[in-house]
Enzyme design. Structure first.
Site, short mmCIF file in Angstrom:
data_model
loop_
_atom_site.label_atom_id
_atom_site.label_comp_id
_atom_site.label_asym_id
_atom_site.label_seq_id
_atom_site.Cartn_x
_atom_site.Cartn_y
_atom_site.Cartn_z
N LYS A 1 35.80 35.47 41.10
CA LYS A 1 36.17 35.86 39.74
C LYS A 1 34.91 35.68 38.90
O LYS A 1 34.65 34.58 38.39
CB LYS A 1 37.30 34.97 39.21
CG LYS A 1 37.82 35.38 37.84
CD LYS A 1 38.95 34.47 37.38
CE LYS A 1 39.42 34.83 35.98
NZ LYS A 1 40.09 36.14 35.93
N ALA B 1 38.51 40.81 34.91
CA ALA B 1 38.96 40.15 33.69
C ALA B 1 39.40 41.24 32.72
O ALA B 1 38.74 42.27 32.61
CB ALA B 1 37.84 39.31 33.08
N GLY B 2 40.53 41.01 32.06
CA GLY B 2 41.04 42.05 31.16
C GLY B 2 41.41 43.29 31.94
O GLY B 2 41.96 43.22 33.03
N GLU C 1 38.46 39.36 41.57
CA GLU C 1 39.41 39.54 40.45
C GLU C 1 38.66 39.85 39.17
O GLU C 1 37.74 39.12 38.77
CB GLU C 1 40.25 38.28 40.25
CG GLU C 1 41.29 38.44 39.16
CD GLU C 1 41.95 37.13 38.76
OE1 GLU C 1 42.21 36.94 37.56
OE2 GLU C 1 42.21 36.31 39.66
N ALA D 1 48.38 40.68 32.69
CA ALA D 1 49.20 41.50 33.58
C ALA D 1 49.53 40.78 34.88
O ALA D 1 50.25 41.31 35.72
CB ALA D 1 48.50 42.82 33.89
N GLY D 2 49.00 39.57 35.03
CA GLY D 2 49.28 38.79 36.23
C GLY D 2 48.29 38.99 37.35
O GLY D 2 48.63 38.85 38.53
N LYS D 3 47.03 39.30 37.01
CA LYS D 3 46.02 39.54 38.05
C LYS D 3 45.82 38.33 38.95
O LYS D 3 45.72 38.47 40.18
CB LYS D 3 44.68 39.91 37.41
CG LYS D 3 44.62 41.29 36.79
CD LYS D 3 43.22 41.66 36.34
CE LYS D 3 42.66 40.72 35.32
NZ LYS D 3 43.43 40.69 34.06
N CYS E 1 56.10 42.47 37.17
CA CYS E 1 56.87 42.12 35.98
C CYS E 1 56.36 40.78 35.48
O CYS E 1 56.80 39.72 35.93
CB CYS E 1 58.36 42.06 36.30
SG CYS E 1 59.03 43.63 36.89
#
Length: 262
Positions: free
Chosen positions: A44, A125-126, A123, A13-15, A203
């Site tokens: 992360k 994951a998934g 951040e 999704a562009g995290k 997007c």
């Protein structure tokens, strides 16, 4: 110190892109006393799909985060739990006879907090309910109870977010199904007792969503927290045939983020 957790409606999704843009916006557009730049640390905790470089597993997302965070963190400090295979982390861990624990994730997080950054961006994951694996298993002798199979108790990355009591920013991957995904994710975050303070429409695909503006309007009406950015997909080559670097993409996105509520 402010602490934010970046989650998304789904994977890809562009995290990381949004996280880099948020960090860039915070460090470039916000100032503290004496006009000093905000210190922003990145974390992360888990990644899968890494390259072995000089004996160290390097995740590309973690490397990108290190390019924008400004607390002189090592890759290992940003991303302490890394797996080579691009598969679900808890499955990768099981294949190596390892376990991912909330205790370890929190311990590594305390090291990140020791940098005393003005803002720490974590951040995920998934999606929100990333499984970390079972914390307990049932013996064969007790596998059947009242005609139902007893199942192990699972832990999730969201358990760490609850323990750390982080404020959440939701990235909505603008594609078919995003209305349902966004609302379910928000409702689960709320049910977990956490505050989702903002959402970002991203997007992430070069194929634009049909009726994009209508879907964004619906999300603005459905979700109770404010939208702080709408980020368009940026091609690698612009209309003049010039290459657009990752830094330039992040810079463009950063300029579109409203930081007023963060």
């Amino acid at each position: 110190m402010k602490q934010f957790f970046i989650t998304a409606t789904d994977t890809d999704a562009g995290k990381t892109f949004v996280s880099c843009a948020l960090i860039h916006a915070l460090t470039q557009h916000n100032k503290v006393a004496n006009d000093e730049v905000l210190k922003v640390a990145a974390y992360k905790p888990i990644s899968a799909g890494c390259e072995l470089i000089n004996g160290q597993l390097i995740n590309e997302d973690a490397k990108l985060l290190s390019d924008f965070a400004n607390c002189d963190q090592t890759i290992a400090q940003i991303n302490p739990i890394a797996f080579k295979e691009p598969i679900a982390p808890h499955i990768a861990a099981k294949k190596q006879n390892k376990k991912i624990t909330i205790s370890d994730i929190n311990s590594y997080y305390q090291q990140v907090k020791s940098f005393n950054a003005d803002v720490t961006l974590v951040e995920g994951a998934g999606g929100w309910r990333l499984p970390l694996g079972p914390v307990s298993t049932c013996s064969d002798n007790n596998s059947i109870s009242n005609g139902k199979t007893n199942k192990p108790t699972y832990q999730f990355l969201s358990d760490f977010v609850k323990e750390a009591n982080l404020e959440v920013i939701l990235i909505v991957n603008m594609k078919l199904g995003c209305l349902n995904h966004a609302l379910l994710t928000y409702e689960t975050i709320k049910a977990d007792g956490l505050k989702c303070i903002a959402w970002i429409a991203n997007c992430a695909s070069n194929e634009p969503m049909n009726n994009l503006s209508e879907n964004i309007t619906e999300l603005e009406n459905i979700l109770p927290m404010p939208k702080i950015a709408q980020l368009d997909f940026i091609n690698d080559v612009d209309e003049e045939g010039k290459t657009v670097s990752y830094f330039e993409k992040v810079n463009r996105a950063a300029n579109k983020i409203n930081l007023s509520i963060l």
